[in-house]
Design a protein around this motif. Structure first.
Motif, mmCIF file in Angstrom:
data_model
loop_
_atom_site.group_PDB
_atom_site.id
_atom_site.type_symbol
_atom_site.label_atom_id
_atom_site.label_comp_id
_atom_site.label_asym_id
_atom_site.label_seq_id
_atom_site.Cartn_x
_atom_site.Cartn_y
_atom_site.Cartn_z
ATOM 1 N N MET A 114 -3.214 6.056 -2.987
ATOM 2 C CA MET A 114 -2.496 5.281 -1.952
ATOM 3 C C MET A 114 -3.400 4.179 -1.377
ATOM 4 O O MET A 114 -2.990 3.045 -1.224
ATOM 5 C CB MET A 114 -2.067 6.264 -0.842
ATOM 6 N N ARG A 115 -4.674 4.573 -1.117
ATOM 7 C CA ARG A 115 -5.631 3.610 -0.548
ATOM 8 C C ARG A 115 -5.816 2.430 -1.515
ATOM 9 O O ARG A 115 -5.783 1.271 -1.101
ATOM 10 C CB ARG A 115 -6.961 4.322 -0.312
ATOM 11 N N GLU A 116 -5.979 2.748 -2.801
ATOM 12 C CA GLU A 116 -6.191 1.692 -3.803
ATOM 13 C C GLU A 116 -4.993 0.739 -3.863
ATOM 14 O O GLU A 116 -5.148 -0.464 -3.985
ATOM 15 C CB GLU A 116 -6.401 2.297 -5.203
ATOM 16 N N VAL A 117 -3.803 1.323 -3.730
ATOM 17 C CA VAL A 117 -2.590 0.495 -3.830
ATOM 18 C C VAL A 117 -2.495 -0.409 -2.595
ATOM 19 O O VAL A 117 -2.198 -1.609 -2.697
ATOM 20 C CB VAL A 117 -1.323 1.377 -3.951
ATOM 21 N N THR A 118 -2.768 0.169 -1.417
ATOM 22 C CA THR A 118 -2.684 -0.629 -0.183
ATOM 23 C C THR A 118 -3.696 -1.769 -0.243
ATOM 24 O O THR A 118 -3.379 -2.908 0.123
ATOM 25 C CB THR A 118 -3.004 0.257 1.044
ATOM 26 N N SER A 119 -4.869 -1.453 -0.743
ATOM 27 C CA SER A 119 -5.894 -2.497 -0.784
ATOM 28 C C SER A 119 -5.537 -3.576 -1.813
ATOM 29 O O SER A 119 -5.731 -4.758 -1.579
ATOM 30 C CB SER A 119 -7.252 -1.826 -1.010
ATOM 31 N N TRP A 120 -4.959 -3.165 -2.946
ATOM 32 C CA TRP A 120 -4.508 -4.159 -3.935
ATOM 33 C C TRP A 120 -3.418 -5.056 -3.317
ATOM 34 O O TRP A 120 -3.418 -6.261 -3.483
ATOM 35 C CB TRP A 120 -3.964 -3.424 -5.168
ATOM 36 N N ARG A 121 -2.544 -4.401 -2.535
ATOM 37 C CA ARG A 121 -1.414 -5.118 -1.925
ATOM 38 C C ARG A 121 -1.893 -6.145 -0.901
ATOM 39 O O ARG A 121 -1.316 -7.223 -0.754
ATOM 40 C CB ARG A 121 -0.490 -4.089 -1.236
ATOM 41 N N SER A 122 -2.975 -5.810 -0.198
ATOM 42 C CA SER A 122 -3.426 -6.730 0.854
ATOM 43 C C SER A 122 -4.341 -7.829 0.285
ATOM 44 O O SER A 122 -4.728 -8.733 1.000
ATOM 45 C CB SER A 122 -4.151 -5.960 1.954
ATOM 46 N N GLY A 123 -4.668 -7.745 -0.998
ATOM 47 C CA GLY A 123 -5.496 -8.780 -1.616
ATOM 48 C C GLY A 123 -4.654 -9.795 -2.369
ATOM 49 O O GLY A 123 -3.524 -10.104 -1.964
ATOM 50 N N VAL A 124 -5.166 -10.249 -3.500
ATOM 51 C CA VAL A 124 -4.454 -11.271 -4.298
ATOM 52 C C VAL A 124 -3.227 -10.688 -4.990
ATOM 53 O O VAL A 124 -2.307 -11.394 -5.366
ATOM 54 C CB VAL A 124 -5.420 -11.838 -5.378
ATOM 55 N N SER A 125 -3.206 -9.382 -5.141
ATOM 56 C CA SER A 125 -2.097 -8.674 -5.809
ATOM 57 C C SER A 125 -1.867 -9.191 -7.225
ATOM 58 O O SER A 125 -0.723 -9.451 -7.624
ATOM 59 C CB SER A 125 -0.793 -8.785 -5.003
ATOM 60 N N ASP A 126 -2.933 -9.363 -7.955
ATOM 61 C CA ASP A 126 -2.800 -9.810 -9.340
ATOM 62 C C ASP A 126 -2.334 -8.628 -10.203
ATOM 63 O O ASP A 126 -3.018 -7.597 -10.250
ATOM 64 C CB ASP A 126 -4.166 -10.318 -9.826
ATOM 65 N N PRO A 127 -1.198 -8.769 -10.886
ATOM 66 C CA PRO A 127 -0.706 -7.651 -11.719
ATOM 67 C C PRO A 127 -1.749 -7.159 -12.713
ATOM 68 O O PRO A 127 -1.775 -5.984 -13.059
ATOM 69 C CB PRO A 127 0.495 -8.253 -12.446
ATOM 70 N N VAL A 178 -2.592 5.315 -9.410
ATOM 71 C CA VAL A 178 -1.168 5.659 -9.268
ATOM 72 C C VAL A 178 -0.789 6.774 -10.244
ATOM 73 O O VAL A 178 -0.120 7.752 -9.883
ATOM 74 C CB VAL A 178 -0.274 4.405 -9.485
ATOM 75 N N LEU A 179 -1.269 6.619 -11.456
ATOM 76 C CA LEU A 179 -0.979 7.636 -12.470
ATOM 77 C C LEU A 179 -1.503 9.000 -12.011
ATOM 78 O O LEU A 179 -0.813 10.024 -12.138
ATOM 79 C CB LEU A 179 -1.666 7.214 -13.781
ATOM 80 N N ALA A 180 -2.711 8.986 -11.466
ATOM 81 C CA ALA A 180 -3.319 10.248 -11.012
ATOM 82 C C ALA A 180 -2.457 10.898 -9.917
ATOM 83 O O ALA A 180 -2.238 12.117 -9.927
ATOM 84 C CB ALA A 180 -4.733 9.990 -10.507
ATOM 85 N N VAL A 221 6.434 13.259 -5.973
ATOM 86 C CA VAL A 221 5.536 12.230 -5.429
ATOM 87 C C VAL A 221 5.939 11.902 -3.986
ATOM 88 O O VAL A 221 7.127 11.866 -3.656
ATOM 89 C CB VAL A 221 5.597 10.957 -6.314
ATOM 90 N N LYS A 222 4.930 11.651 -3.159
ATOM 91 C CA LYS A 222 5.204 11.390 -1.729
ATOM 92 C C LYS A 222 6.057 10.144 -1.534
ATOM 93 O O LYS A 222 5.841 9.115 -2.179
ATOM 94 C CB LYS A 222 3.873 11.188 -0.988
ATOM 95 N N LYS A 223 6.978 10.262 -0.577
ATOM 96 C CA LYS A 223 7.908 9.160 -0.308
ATOM 97 C C LYS A 223 7.181 7.880 0.101
ATOM 98 O O LYS A 223 7.598 6.779 -0.238
ATOM 99 C CB LYS A 223 8.866 9.563 0.815
ATOM 100 N N GLU A 224 6.074 8.040 0.848
ATOM 101 C CA GLU A 224 5.349 6.849 1.328
ATOM 102 C C GLU A 224 4.840 6.025 0.133
ATOM 103 O O GLU A 224 4.943 4.801 0.127
ATOM 104 C CB GLU A 224 4.136 7.231 2.196
ATOM 105 N N LEU A 255 6.089 2.259 -0.996
ATOM 106 C CA LEU A 255 5.127 1.165 -1.157
ATOM 107 C C LEU A 255 5.265 0.542 -2.554
ATOM 108 O O LEU A 255 5.291 -0.691 -2.704
ATOM 109 C CB LEU A 255 3.707 1.709 -0.933
ATOM 110 N N LEU A 256 5.391 1.387 -3.564
ATOM 111 C CA LEU A 256 5.530 0.867 -4.933
ATOM 112 C C LEU A 256 6.837 0.083 -5.094
ATOM 113 O O LEU A 256 6.889 -0.942 -5.784
ATOM 114 C CB LEU A 256 5.483 2.021 -5.945
ATOM 115 N N ASP A 257 7.852 0.560 -4.417
ATOM 116 C CA ASP A 257 9.149 -0.131 -4.487
ATOM 117 C C ASP A 257 9.043 -1.520 -3.861
ATOM 118 O O ASP A 257 9.576 -2.511 -4.380
ATOM 119 C CB ASP A 257 10.200 0.711 -3.736
ATOM 120 N N GLU A 258 8.317 -1.560 -2.769
ATOM 121 C CA GLU A 258 8.127 -2.851 -2.083
ATOM 122 C C GLU A 258 7.340 -3.790 -3.002
ATOM 123 O O GLU A 258 7.666 -4.969 -3.146
ATOM 124 C CB GLU A 258 7.378 -2.567 -0.770
ATOM 125 N N ILE A 259 6.341 -3.243 -3.664
ATOM 126 C CA ILE A 259 5.535 -4.055 -4.599
ATOM 127 C C ILE A 259 6.414 -4.569 -5.737
ATOM 128 O O ILE A 259 6.367 -5.732 -6.111
ATOM 129 C CB ILE A 259 4.357 -3.219 -5.158
#
Ligand code: HEM
Length: 431
Positions: free
Chosen positions: A1-14, A22-24, A34-37, A41-45
């Motif tokens: 979750m932390r990695e995804v949030t940090s990717w989201r707040s950066g350049v968000s390069d695919p 995420v896989l883990a 899988v947790k709803k949160e 977040l992934l849906d928003e991405i």
């Protein structure tokens, strides 16, 4: 979750998406839990991932935006209510190499490239299933820790997996057969051989295509075997399309050759059923609690293959078997040709006669027999796994009022020289 949030707040390069993290998270609990949160977040991405740019990660590789969208579609299928057989198996990520969905094959085109791609994918899938068994047996993975099988079962899996892989391996690397006297060594060798020339994209797509719904060990095998069969069916559809095109162009020898190749593929994949028969029925019953909505009745490749043999009659076309694959049904309603029809047209037009005709008929009969054999074996395996329980979730939900059993065998290509036999049960979905 932390990695995804940090990717989201950066350049968000695919291209830098934290796939491993995420896989883990998904594999730790299973897709169903899988947790709803994280899902939100992934849906928003996903809603912000741009349409594919045409940019390739590596020459000939996958566009990063496309890969991310495909992955999120598969990962969020339950969350978004799109969960089905194809998303369960992550088929879009596997990129089945055959032209099953493309235009009708040019009869003069060389099928070698598609066949090679198909062999490579098939081998990767089988070898990866065995690699997971090896890792679990050595205590080298925490993945899917519930209901680990015993050593005898695992040794059987090595033997059967290596046997299923042998024909594709010998086509790709003649002379590099795997000696299977010591099953674990053979499985490890197979894995080494198939991963040696793997491109980065292929390796990643293989990893991303493993999203079990729960954490039962045997679901890994189940997913990989189904994916391997999807690869086979897509290849068969390709061969049958080539057969139709060849018959229409009067190339009898090409038509017979493609039918023969198709038959060999289906027969050679037989050990996959034996491999899956080593699945522990109680494990199957555990994870299938969470697969409701996904059934092989939704397999597009299988229905393409079946309908390319002979156009299904009206009752079958209107049954759940075809209504579950609307894209294939639409093609049929739009007049998709079949081997049976192309054969008849060729005979009528005097394009197929004498020894050529006899050879094509023989190959049609033999392919038909191989499909029948597939259905019989499937029926046995399904009965073993399901016992007296009702059918899979999908059909169960749609037809609660009727008993559901596994598919019964029936004729596919009727003998080209005899009048049509009245159809018995030709389908996998009992009506
Ligand atoms: C645990 C093993 C298996 C069980 C219990 C099982 C059970 C079933 C059942 C009950 C159906 C009828 C449709 C439904 O109720 O949803 C079905 C259909 C089907 N199964 Fe399986 N199956 C198994 C393994 C496989 C494998 C390994 C394949 C290979 C791809 C496969 C391919 C198919 C296909 C293509 C159909 C649809 C046939 C049609 O619609 O004509 N199944 N299966």
């Amino acid at each position: 979750m932390r990695e995804v949030t940090s990717w989201r707040s950066g350049v968000s390069d695919p291209a830098d998406f934290p796939y491993s993290a995420v896989l883990a998270e998904f594999q730790l609990v299973g897709k169903h839990f899988v947790k709803k949160e994280l899902l939100a977040l992934l849906d928003e991405i996903r809603s912000h991932v741009a349409a594919p740019s045409g940019r390739a990660a590596t020459p000939g590789g996958t566009d990063p935006a496309r890969l991310l969208r495909d992955f999120l579609d598969v990962a969020l299928d339950k969350w978004n209510g799109h969960y089905d057989y194809r998303s369960y198996l992550a088929l879009r990520l596997l990129r089945l190499p055959c032209a099953a969905d493309g235009p009708v094959t040019d009869p003069t085109a060389d099928p070698a490239g598609a066949r090679r791609d198909s062999d490579r994918l098939f081998l990767r899938l089988v070898a990866d299933a065995l690699a997971f068994e090896l890792a679990a047996g050595a205590g080298a993975t925490d993945l899917l820790p519930e209901q680990r099988p015993g050593p005898e079962t695992v040794a059987k899996r090595y033997r059967l997996g290596v046997r299923a892989a042998a024909p594709a391996l010998s086509r790709l690397a003649p002379g590099r057969a795997v000696d299977d006297r010591e099953p674990a060594v053979a499985a490890a060798t197979l894995h080494t051989l198939t991963t040696a020339d793997l491109a980065g994209d292929e390796e990643r797509e293989l990893r991303l295509s493993m999203l079990p719904v729960y954490v039962t060990h045997d679901e890994y095998l189940f997913i990989r075997v189904l994916q391997a069969y999807e690869c086979v069916f897509a290849g068969l559809a390709d061969e049958l399309r080539g057969t139709v095109a060849a018959l229409s162009a009067g190339h009898a020898s090409t038509a017979a050759g493609r039918l023969a190749y198709a038959r060999e593929q289906l027969t050679a994949a037989g050990p996959l059923f034996s491999l899956l028969a080593t699945m522990q029925p109680e494990s199957f019953r555990t994870f299938r609690e969470y697969t409701e909505g996904a059934s092989a009745i939704q397999s597009r490749s299988y229905k393409l293959m079946e309908s390319l043999c002979r156009t299904p009659d009206g009752a079958r076309l209107d049954s759940a078997a075809y209504r579950s694959v609307p894209e294939v049904r639409d093609r049929l309603l739009a007049g998709q040709p079949s081997v049976d029809a192309a054969y008849r047209a060729a005979v009528r037009a005097d394009r197929l006669a004498g020894a050529d005709r006899a050879r094509v008929e023989q190959e049609m009969r033999e392919f038909s027999a191989a499909v029948l054999q597939w259905r019989r074996t499937h029926h046995r395996l399904a009965t073993r796994m399901l016992g007296s329980r009702p059918g899979t979730g999908y059909t169960q939900r749609r037809r609660r009022d009727r008993p559901v059993g596994p598919p019964l065998p029936g004729p596919l290509l009727r003998h080209p020289l005899t009048p049509a036999a009245p159809p018995t049960n030709t389908g996998g979905c009992p009506e």
